[in-house]
Design a protein around this motif. Structure first.
Motif, PDB file in Angstrom:
ATOM      1  N   GLY A   1     -16.637  26.870  49.276  1.00 52.01           N
ATOM      2  CA  GLY A   1     -17.919  26.280  48.897  1.00 52.01           C
ATOM      3  C   GLY A   1     -17.845  25.431  47.646  1.00 52.01           C
ATOM      4  O   GLY A   1     -18.839  25.275  46.930  1.00 52.01           O
ATOM      5  N   VAL A   2     -16.669  24.881  47.375  1.00 48.80           N
ATOM      6  CA  VAL A   2     -16.456  24.046  46.197  1.00 48.80           C
ATOM      7  C   VAL A   2     -16.418  22.582  46.625  1.00 48.80           C
ATOM      8  O   VAL A   2     -15.760  22.232  47.614  1.00 48.80           O
ATOM      9  N   ASP A   3     -17.098  21.730  45.901  1.00 48.75           N
ATOM     10  CA  ASP A   3     -17.049  20.302  46.179  1.00 48.75           C
ATOM     11  C   ASP A   3     -15.777  19.707  45.582  1.00 48.75           C
ATOM     12  O   ASP A   3     -15.293  20.163  44.546  1.00 48.75           O
ATOM     13  N   ALA A   4     -15.249  18.672  46.245  1.00 47.36           N
ATOM     14  CA  ALA A   4     -13.995  18.073  45.801  1.00 47.36           C
ATOM     15  C   ALA A   4     -14.014  16.571  46.034  1.00 47.36           C
ATOM     16  O   ALA A   4     -14.660  16.092  46.970  1.00 47.36           O
ATOM     17  N   THR A   5     -13.283  15.863  45.181  1.00 47.51           N
ATOM     18  CA  THR A   5     -13.179  14.411  45.295  1.00 47.51           C
ATOM     19  C   THR A   5     -11.739  13.980  45.046  1.00 47.51           C
ATOM     20  O   THR A   5     -11.279  13.990  43.906  1.00 47.51           O
ATOM     21  N   PRO A   6     -10.998  13.607  46.089  1.00 48.61           N
ATOM     22  CA  PRO A   6      -9.671  13.051  45.870  1.00 48.61           C
ATOM     23  C   PRO A   6      -9.781  11.586  45.474  1.00 48.61           C
ATOM     24  O   PRO A   6     -10.572  10.835  46.055  1.00 48.61           O
ATOM     25  N   MET A   7      -8.994  11.170  44.480  1.00 47.70           N
ATOM     26  CA  MET A   7      -9.075   9.811  43.957  1.00 47.70           C
ATOM     27  C   MET A   7      -7.690   9.194  43.822  1.00 47.70           C
ATOM     28  O   MET A   7      -6.837   9.714  43.111  1.00 47.70           O
ATOM     29  N   GLU A   8      -7.491   8.084  44.506  1.00 50.22           N
ATOM     30  CA  GLU A   8      -6.279   7.287  44.334  1.00 50.22           C
ATOM     31  C   GLU A   8      -6.529   6.115  43.389  1.00 50.22           C
ATOM     32  O   GLU A   8      -5.581   5.423  43.013  1.00 50.22           O
TER      33      GLU A   8
END
Length: 216
Positions: A157-164
Motif C-alpha cells: 500500500g505504498v505509493d512509488a515513482t520511478p524516475m529516469e
C-alpha cells in the motif's frame, strides 16, 4: 488483496504528502525486496542509496536540476527515496564476496559445487567484459530489482515513482559514484500521495491481452 488487484491498483504517484512517513517496518520490507531481488548468476551487481531524512533527500534532489527540475518535488516530499545504482565493473573482490556469502549461507554441498559456481559466474562476467557491454548487463539487473521494489510497494500500500529523468553528473558529484564503481540507474520515490496527485484519480490504461500476448 490478491496479486491482480495489487497490479491494477498500483500506479506512478505524481505528488507526495510530505507529512506522512513510512513506518520503519514497512521500510524494512521494501529494503528486503531490493536485497532479495534475483540477478543473473547471483552477481548482485548493484548498490542502493537510501534517503530517509531531509538532508539525504536533498542530496538526491541535486540530480533533479535543470530540465529535470519537475522531479525535485517528488524526491523532496516523499517519505523515502532510493537511488538504484549498477556496478560499472565486477572486480574479483566483489565476486569473492558473493561467493563467500553463498558459502556462509550454505549453498554449496562441497568444494566442487563452490568451484563450479565460481567458474560459471566468472565466465558470464568475462563474456560481458569481452563484449564491452558489462555496464548494460548490470543496469538490466538493477531494473529487475526495480520491478521487485515496485511490486513490493504496491503490495504494502505504498505509493512509488520511478524516475529516469535526472542529471547523472550531478548525482555523481553528490555521491562520488564513479570513484565507487557505480552508475545511477533509476531514482524511486516512496511514500503516500497527496490530494494534488492527479494520477491517483485516473484509470489505469494498458494494451489489451490480445496485443501484448501471443502463443508460441
Amino acid at each position: 488483496m490478491d496479486l491482480i488487484e495489487v497490479l491494477q491498483h498500483r500506479y506512478t504517484a505524481k505528488a507526495y504528502n510530505p507529512d506522512r512517513r513510512l513506518p520503519e517496518e514497512i521500510v524494512a520490507q521494501l529494503m528486503a525486496a531490493l536485497r532479495f531481488s534475483p540477478s543473473s548468476v547471483n552477481a548482485q551487481p548493484w548498490h542502493f542509496i537510501v534517503a530517509g531524512d531531509e538532508a539525504g533527500k536533498a542530496r538526491v534532489a541535486k540530480g533533479a536540476a535543470g530540465p529535470f527540475a519537475y522531479n525535485a518535488p517528488k524526491i523532496l516530499n516523499a517519505s523515502h527515496v532510493v537511488l538504484l545504482c549498477a556496478r560499472t565493473t565486477l572486480p574479483p573482490e566483489h565476486l569473492q564476496a558473493v561467493l563467500d556469502q553463498e558459502q556462509a549461507d550454505g549453498r554449496f554441498a562441497g568444494e566442487e559445487a563452490r568451484e563450479g559456481q565460481r567458474k560459471t559466474r566468472a565466465g558470464y562476467v568475462a563474456l560481458h567484459e569481452q563484449a564491452g557491454d558489462l555496464g548494460m548487463w548490470t543496469q538490466k539487473q538493477a531494473y529487475i530489482a526495480l520491478g521487485f521494489l515496485l511490486l513490493a510497494a504496491g503490495t504494502l500500500g505504498v505509493d512509488a515513482t520511478p524516475m529516469e529523468g535526472f542529471d547523472a553528473e550531478a548525482l555523481d558529484g553528490a555521491f562520488g559514484l564513479t570513484d565507487k564503481g557505480l552508475a545511477p540507474a533509476v531514482i524511486v520515490a516512496l511514500g503516500y500521495h497527496s490530494d494534488a496527485d492527479f494520477n491517483a484519480k485516473l484509470p489505469k490504461s494498458r494494451l489489451a491481452d490480445s496485443v501484448v500476448f501471443s502463443r508460441a
